[in-house]
Design a protein around this motif. Structure first.
Motif, PDB file in Angstrom:
ATOM      1  N   LYS A  94     -36.466 -47.865 -50.171  1.00 45.08           N
ATOM      2  CA  LYS A  94     -35.914 -48.755 -50.786  1.00 45.08           C
ATOM      3  C   LYS A  94     -36.831 -49.189 -51.982  1.00 45.08           C
ATOM      4  CE  LYS A  94     -33.149 -52.551 -50.586  1.00 45.08           C
ATOM      5  NZ  LYS A  94     -32.598 -53.711 -49.474  1.00 45.08           N
ATOM      6  N   GLN A 100     -30.642 -45.953 -50.994  1.00 47.45           N
ATOM      7  CA  GLN A 100     -30.633 -47.125 -50.458  1.00 47.45           C
ATOM      8  C   GLN A 100     -30.522 -48.262 -51.386  1.00 47.45           C
ATOM      9  OE1 GLN A 100     -34.432 -47.353 -48.404  1.00 47.45           O
ATOM     10  NE2 GLN A 100     -33.706 -46.567 -46.292  1.00 47.45           N
ATOM     11  N   THR A 101     -30.971 -48.147 -52.572  1.00 41.26           N
ATOM     12  CA  THR A 101     -30.756 -49.212 -53.372  1.00 41.26           C
ATOM     13  C   THR A 101     -29.442 -49.029 -54.191  1.00 41.26           C
ATOM     14  OG1 THR A 101     -33.019 -49.093 -54.358  1.00 41.26           O
ATOM     15  CG2 THR A 101     -31.736 -50.550 -55.625  1.00 41.26           C
ATOM     16  N   HIS A 104     -26.971 -50.462 -51.476  1.00 41.26           N
ATOM     17  CA  HIS A 104     -27.329 -52.061 -51.344  1.00 41.26           C
ATOM     18  C   HIS A 104     -26.286 -52.584 -52.565  1.00 41.26           C
ATOM     19  CE1 HIS A 104     -29.010 -55.987 -51.702  1.00 41.26           C
ATOM     20  NE2 HIS A 104     -29.177 -55.744 -52.928  1.00 41.26           N
ATOM     21  N   CYS A 105     -26.325 -51.970 -53.698  1.00 36.55           N
ATOM     22  CA  CYS A 105     -25.696 -52.517 -55.049  1.00 36.55           C
ATOM     23  C   CYS A 105     -24.024 -52.383 -54.813  1.00 36.55           C
ATOM     24  CB  CYS A 105     -26.048 -51.918 -55.998  1.00 36.55           C
ATOM     25  SG  CYS A 105     -27.725 -52.756 -56.486  1.00 36.55           S
TER      26      CYS A 105
END
Length: 135
Positions: A94, A100-101, A104-105
């Motif tokens: 991350k 993963q980022t 998330h966004c």
């Protein structure tokens, strides 16, 4: 020396013009928009006991402003998600640039879009109640 004084005077005039423009803008704001934002306690009180047109309008304005804020944040997170998707590294941690980022966004974008939609629905309901209110 003369150039310095002229530059300083020009700067002072520019600052004064901006200040006058801002003051004019604040004075020209409609009376209803000058009201301070509702606190959570005031919002709860109004949502449970709103009877007048003005009370329903105040609640509707609150939710319209919230929806706009959510939409802005959703757009920002959507742009970030696209950036991270395009710049994905092969490292699955991350850190900026990882999937993963992006996930998330993108999840935040979807959640904020749903929150904006819910807020718009609440605002519409209170606009309808505003029209139906007697006073």
């Amino acid at each position: 020396m003369l150039n310095h004084l002229l530059s300083r005077r020009t700067l002072q005039k520019a600052v004064f013009a901006v200040a006058v423009g801002m003051l004019t803008g604040m004075v020209a704001v409609p009376a209803g928009a000058k009201d301070k934002p509702l606190s959570k306690t005031e919002l709860k009180r109004l949502m449970t006991g709103a009877e007048t047109k003005a009370e329903h309008a105040r609640v509707a304005e609150y939710f319209e402003a919230e929806a706009t804020r959510y939409e802005t944040e959703a757009r920002e997170h959507g742009e970030l998600a696209l950036f991270y998707q395009r710049n994905t590294s092969s490292n699955p941690t991350k850190y900026p640039g990882s999937m993963q980022t992006f996930d998330h966004c993108d999840a935040l974008r979807k959640s904020l879009e749903q929150a904006a939609e819910n807020a718009r629905q609440l605002a519409a309901e209170h606009r309808k109640m505003e029209q139906e209110a007697k006073k």
